[in-house]
Design a protein around this motif. Structure first.
Motif, mmCIF file in Angstrom:
data_model
loop_
_atom_site.group_PDB
_atom_site.id
_atom_site.type_symbol
_atom_site.label_atom_id
_atom_site.label_comp_id
_atom_site.label_asym_id
_atom_site.label_seq_id
_atom_site.Cartn_x
_atom_site.Cartn_y
_atom_site.Cartn_z
ATOM 1 N N THR A 34 -23.607 -14.419 -10.839
ATOM 2 C CA THR A 34 -23.726 -14.877 -12.210
ATOM 3 C C THR A 34 -24.378 -16.146 -12.221
ATOM 4 O O THR A 34 -23.727 -17.022 -12.537
ATOM 5 C CB THR A 34 -22.621 -14.532 -12.868
ATOM 6 N N CYS B 210 -22.504 -18.797 -10.345
ATOM 7 C CA CYS B 210 -21.591 -18.148 -9.352
ATOM 8 C C CYS B 210 -21.952 -18.407 -7.915
ATOM 9 O O CYS B 210 -23.021 -18.398 -7.363
ATOM 10 C CB CYS B 210 -21.767 -16.680 -9.692
ATOM 11 N N PHE C 163 -21.191 -16.818 -5.470
ATOM 12 C CA PHE C 163 -21.640 -15.600 -4.615
ATOM 13 C C PHE C 163 -23.045 -15.151 -4.950
ATOM 14 O O PHE C 163 -23.440 -14.305 -4.617
ATOM 15 C CB PHE C 163 -20.567 -14.734 -4.803
ATOM 16 N N CYS D 28 -17.576 -10.316 -5.837
ATOM 17 C CA CYS D 28 -17.167 -11.274 -6.945
ATOM 18 C C CYS D 28 -15.575 -11.287 -6.583
ATOM 19 O O CYS D 28 -15.087 -10.199 -6.182
ATOM 20 C CB CYS D 28 -17.147 -10.638 -8.346
ATOM 21 N N THR D 29 -14.916 -12.507 -6.784
ATOM 22 C CA THR D 29 -13.569 -12.661 -6.411
ATOM 23 C C THR D 29 -12.678 -13.123 -8.011
ATOM 24 O O THR D 29 -11.670 -13.385 -7.815
ATOM 25 C CB THR D 29 -13.394 -14.059 -5.491
ATOM 26 N N ARG D 30 -13.487 -12.755 -9.055
ATOM 27 C CA ARG D 30 -12.791 -12.955 -10.130
ATOM 28 C C ARG D 30 -12.524 -14.287 -10.498
ATOM 29 O O ARG D 30 -11.436 -14.645 -10.971
ATOM 30 C CB ARG D 30 -11.837 -11.823 -10.481
ATOM 31 N N CYS D 31 -13.139 -15.455 -9.762
ATOM 32 C CA CYS D 31 -12.779 -16.842 -10.053
ATOM 33 C C CYS D 31 -12.928 -17.299 -11.544
ATOM 34 O O CYS D 31 -12.388 -18.373 -11.533
ATOM 35 C CB CYS D 31 -13.400 -17.611 -8.750
ATOM 36 N N SER D 32 -13.648 -16.729 -12.146
ATOM 37 C CA SER D 32 -13.920 -17.193 -13.616
ATOM 38 C C SER D 32 -14.769 -18.234 -13.717
ATOM 39 O O SER D 32 -15.070 -19.047 -14.707
ATOM 40 C CB SER D 32 -12.417 -17.390 -14.184
ATOM 41 N N ASN D 33 -15.552 -18.785 -12.775
ATOM 42 C CA ASN D 33 -16.565 -19.894 -12.836
ATOM 43 C C ASN D 33 -17.822 -19.594 -13.120
ATOM 44 O O ASN D 33 -18.685 -20.362 -12.797
ATOM 45 C CB ASN D 33 -16.388 -20.558 -11.478
ATOM 46 N N CYS D 34 -18.165 -18.600 -13.509
ATOM 47 C CA CYS D 34 -19.512 -17.976 -13.890
ATOM 48 C C CYS D 34 -20.371 -19.090 -14.584
ATOM 49 O O CYS D 34 -21.395 -19.166 -14.312
ATOM 50 C CB CYS D 34 -19.334 -16.595 -14.603
HETATM 51 S S1 SF4 Z 1 -18.324 -16.793 -10.677
HETATM 52 FE FE1 SF4 Z 1 -18.142 -15.261 -11.803
HETATM 53 S S2 SF4 Z 1 -19.046 -13.540 -10.788
HETATM 54 FE FE2 SF4 Z 1 -19.256 -15.152 -9.435
HETATM 55 S S3 SF4 Z 1 -17.196 -14.636 -8.187
HETATM 56 FE FE3 SF4 Z 1 -16.726 -15.992 -9.867
HETATM 57 S S4 SF4 Z 1 -16.116 -14.484 -11.586
HETATM 58 FE FE4 SF4 Z 1 -17.054 -13.524 -9.980
#
Ligand code: SF4
Length: 928
Positions: A866, A861, A863, A849-855
């Motif tokens: 989520t 996600c 990646f 996770c890169t903490r991009c907040s796009n879950c």
């Molecule tokens: S979408 Fe959510 S779980 Fe995926 S990298 Fe971004 S913050 Fe992390």
């Protein structure tokens, strides 16, 4: 008579002028061409071209026919998957143009939020928890309360139970005199109501006609008020009940030219003659007086003024104080004199985010004035600091009035909905009850003084965070050395279907990126935030790869949130007093401290948090279950049901019973060693859960016994629990199905969290799980993440000490979650009074996770964490994930052992509640 609930209609109103994109995508074009060419040469089998040309971005940044040669910057959401996979080809950098938006107070993130609200009218929702500073000055140093269990108001924002935002403006006598016939004989109330507790304050002096018309029409749409200088009211022929002429001394005669009878006529400053004149001219009108917020009100009260408009500068500064502090003082003074109910307090200055409205009301206002946020919504530009009212330089663009009205209407709708979120979380049915409720608010300085009592401050306060750092010029982008595909090898790309080959290619590149980035001497420019810095994320990747903490080039112990765990440190013994390496250190903790029921002990003081099927993929759940089994600890299903794939790991899988009861069945309860009741969660305290329809796939819906592709709400709270006795019935129900299960109660962190913990104990819980407000892995309204309930650092000592005082501390286990990022955080949480911790985001970080907040965005996600997208989910191989998590656990265990050794402790159980082993490195706290 038909009753209509008040509602603000919204409609998409896109920006008229380009708003700088959040990120810029930099591509080394030559390297890209070589890379594609090499892949084409190297790859074999069917679909070779498609595999070579398949792109890592799920948001379409490389969606043009020429792909990365002409990336679409506007589509980039900063997930960083491309640069993670190909650090030598792609870099994502924050767009420097955005650094110029707003000013030192109204920062670019706030500008962004306002733009979204004005465009859509929606409540901003993002995944991955809170990203900002721990607390701070002004509104940032306050958290509103929530009602954990007993709560009369449910789901206000979804309309199931009405919450009123109506407020009264005007003056009321202290009491009514009635004659024998019941008629009022003395002074009568002179008030009117408006449906929202905010109004549109004076525009800047140079505001053109279209801005004034926009403010007036928008105020009419949302049943609010627009304050306009009298001269401009007359000049532009503005009229209507929502128009508030602001009159200055010397304008007495101009007042007579008004073409309408105003409900409110404001004096721009105190003038006894003008006050009497206005009252005489408009006997039905309410007449507020605008004053500097620092001024004493009492002399004017004695002269008959009952409505005050307290004004701070645009940065919320009122003389030496911040507006909030000043409001508390004014409100308190009026309460002490017994006249608060006779008075209406209006206030403005520095109200630029939705959360500022309830906070200002809690501090004492009846209604809140909006200014600079409105101008941002209209795409105005600030020139220099927009601080002092008389000097602010603001330019408005050209726009049609209907567009402006819709933007301000959307903003009002979004802010009102967020106010409903706050009120709903607190269990209040109307905003009028919020006024002055400082007991339903937690102030950072006081909360820290209480929580960290006795912990010495060892350094002067850290320099205040502010616009300086973010104004720094962007660093030149540095590129990773070329790692050609062929050199790195691609063993899996020769067989399988086309889809499998594409997934295998990206999975391989991702794994390579996770390994490479932490070793580079520079960080991805767009990675990290104040809580999870780039260093913390990269060190998480490093630990997941190597099973030990990184070298000193990465700060793996603390973030830079400026508070909480980031300012706490250990007072280690001198090296010659450390325990020798050959002394065994015990890191195990019991999960049941009662003398009956199974005695479960886990070898490390943490286990995995609940993440539901639907919010994360089954692959992620499997990886977490595998590592739980390997380490003889636990993971949790979350509230989305219990996938069959987890059954082989059942002895290590807790199951959750949450308010939606999704997937809760007797057989899943019967097989769980620990059953978690989720009363609330830290990421959205006092609010229910929400799984978007896009993620409720056929498999997810089947598990939750719901309808595919239909959004699912978990209500808040349990509608069957309004007391400790009800709570006990829940526990008894579980024990009837599974007498061997331990009961964990997951609660958020309101101001009375200590009482909640005691109630849980008497209801029969073995574990109270405190979920602090800054964590969370799922999507949550932004307003909830920062502003509702306490951070975990402040909640733990509160509960620990209360349980000690009640004499039951040694019969209840405290597990802490919500913002536990590192091994050091775990140790500090235990030193503050927890028995152990529960990990969520830290595990996702280990998985990439890169903490991009796009879950919650699009397919979920990028990646594969989520998401329920079948293709994206395959990016996480369960065995690979379990190994990453196991390595992380090993690294944490090693660090914990070293911490205990340096403190001279042989067991982690000896660390519990040892605040005497902590020091506090400055910050906002002052010694009592
Ligand atoms: S979408 Fe959510 S779980 Fe995926 S990298 Fe971004 S913050 Fe992390």
């Amino acid at each position: 008579m038909v009753f209509h609930r008040f509602h603000i209609d919204t409609q998409e109103a896109p920006e008229r002028y380009p708003h700088p994109s959040r990120f810029r995508v930099r591509v080394k074009k030559l390297r890209l061409l070589f890379m594609v060419a090499e892949e084409l040469l190297h790859l074999r089998g069917p679909g070779r071209v498609q595999v070579a040309l398949s792109r890592p971005c799920v948001y379409g940044v490389f969606g043009r026919p020429v792909g990365g040669l002409a990336p679409i910057h506007e589509k980039c959401v900063g997930c960083l998957r491309c640069t993670t996979q190909y650090p030598h080809v792609v870099q994502i950098v924050p767009n420097p143009q955005r650094q110029n938006l707003g000013d030192a107070y109204l920062n670019p993130d706030w500008v962004d939020t306002i733009m979204l609200e004005a465009r859509t009218g929606r409540v901003p929702v993002r995944g991955a928890g809170y990203r900002g500073p721990f607390g701070g000055q002004g509104w940032d140093g306050m958290w509103t309360d929530m009602s954990e269990i007993v709560r009369p108001t449910r789901d206000g924002i979804h309309g199931r139970e009405y919450i009123s935002t109506l407020v009264d403006i005007g003056e009321k006598p202290a009491f009514l005199n009635l004659d024998a016939g019941g008629q009022i004989t003395g002074p009568k109330p002179k008030t009117f109501s408006m449906e929202v507790p905010f109004f549109y304050d004076l525009p800047p002096a140079n505001a053109p006609r279209r801005v004034l018309q926009t403010l007036v029409e928008a105020a009419a749409r949302v049943d609010s008020l627009a304050f306009v200088p009298l001269s401009q009211v007359l000049r532009y022929g503005l009229a209507g009940p929502q128009v508030v002429p602001v009159v200055s001394p010397g304008q007495e005669t101009s007042l007579q030219r008004l073409t309408f009878t105003p409900r409110l006529v404001e004096l721009s400053s105190w003038d006894a003659g003008l006050f009497a004149h206005v009252q005489k001219l408009f006997p039905q009108a309410v007449v507020p007086v605008r004053l500097p917020a620092a001024q004493d009100l009492w002399p004017l009260f004695t002269q008959g003024v009952r409505v005050f408009h307290l004004e701070a500068n645009y940065h919320g500064q009122a003389g030496e104080s911040f507006l909030g502090e000043r409001l508390r003082a004014v409100h308190d003074a009026l309460v002490r004199k017994g006249v608060r109910e006779e008075v209406t307090l209006l206030g403005s200055g520095g109200i630029v985010q939705a959360e500022h409205v309830p906070k200002a009301i809690i501090c004492g206002l009846d209604a809140v004035g909006l200014d600079t946020a409105l101008w941002v919504a209209l795409q105005a530009r600030f020139y220099g600091q927009c601080r002092e009212r008389s000097q602010a330089q603001v330019r408005f663009p050209r726009f049609p009035v209907p567009w402006g009205v819709q933007r301000l209407t959307n903003l009002a709708a979004a802010w009102r909905d967020q106010l409903l979120e706050v009120l709903g979380a607190m269990g209040l049915r109307e905003v009028r009850r919020l006024r002055g409720e400082v007991g339903r608010c937690m102030f950072q300085a006081e909360a820290e003084r209480e929580a960290f009592a006795g912990i010495p401050v060892v350094e002067p306060p850290a320099p205040a965070r502010d616009g300086e750092a973010r104004k720094q010029l962007p660093q030149p982008v540095q590129w990773a050395p070329v790692v050609w595909v062929r050199r790195a090898g691609h063993p899996s790309l020769t067989g399988g279907t086309l889809e499998e080959r594409i997934v295998a290619k990206h999975r391989h590149a991702l794994h390579r990126g996770f390994a490479l980035w932490p070793q580079l001497p520079f960080r991805p420019p767009a990675l990290g935030d104040a809580r999870w810095t780039a260093d913390l994320i990269l060190s998480g990747w490093y630990q997941a790869q190597h099973g030990c903490p990184p070298e000193e080039h990465l700060e793996y112990r603390v973030g830079r949130s400026g508070g909480g765990f980031d300012l706490l440190d250990f007072a280690f013994l001198p090296p010659d007093q450390w325990l020798p390496e050959d002394v065994p250190i015990d890191t195990s903790i019991p999960l049941n401290r009662r003398p009956y029921d199974p005695q479960i002990v886990i070898p490390i003081p943490w286990y995995g948090a609940g993440m539901s099927f639907g919010s994360v993929s089954e692959q992620v759940m499997l990886a977490r279950a595998m590592v739980a089994k390997a380490w003889n600890t636990f993971t949790s299903t979350g509230e989305g049901g219990y996938p069959d794939a987890l059954i082989p790991y059942a002895r290590h899988v807790n199951t959750q019973v949450a308010t939606g009861m999704f997937g809760v069945r007797e057989e899943t309860i019967a097989r769980a060693p620990i059953v978690e009741f989720k009363y609330a969660q830290g990421a959205k305290p006092g609010l229910g859960g929400h799984l978007l329809g896009d993620k409720a796939t056929v498999a997810v819906a089947k598990m939750r016994e719901s309808v595919p592709w239909v959004s699912l709400f978990s209500p808040f709270p349990f509608h069957s629990v309004y007391s400790v006795e009800d709570h006990k019935k829940h526990v008894d129900w579980i024990k009837a199905i599974n007498p061997e299960a331990l009961i964990s109660v997951k609660v958020s962190t309101p101001t009375d969290v200590d009482m909640v913990a005691v109630g849980s104990y008497y209801a029969g819980a073995h574990i109270v799980h405190l979920d602090g407000s800054y964590g969370g892995t799922g999507a949550a309204p932004e307003i909830a993440k920062k502003n509702i309930a306490l951070p975990i650092e402040l909640a733990i000592p509160k509960v620990h000490r209360f349980l000690l005082a009640e004499g039951i501390r040694d019969q209840l286990v405290i597990m802490a979650s919500g913002g536990i990022r590192t091994a050091y955080d775990i140790a500090k949480a235990i030193a503050l009074g927890a028995d152990g911790c529960i990990l969520g985001t830290a595990e996702l970080i280990a998985l990439g996770c890169t903490r991009c907040s796009n879950c919650e965005r699009g397919r979920g996600c990028p990646f594969g964490l989520t998401t329920t997208d079948p293709e994206l989910s395959l990016l996480v191989d369960p065995e690979w994930g379990a190994q990453r998590l196991s390595n992380l656990y090993e690294s944490y265990r090693k660090q914990l052992v070293q911490i205990l050794r340096r403190l001279g402790l042989k067991s982690v159980r000896e660390l519990r509640g040892r605040t005497d082993l902590l020091v506090y490195k400055g910050g906002h706290r002052r010694e009592a």
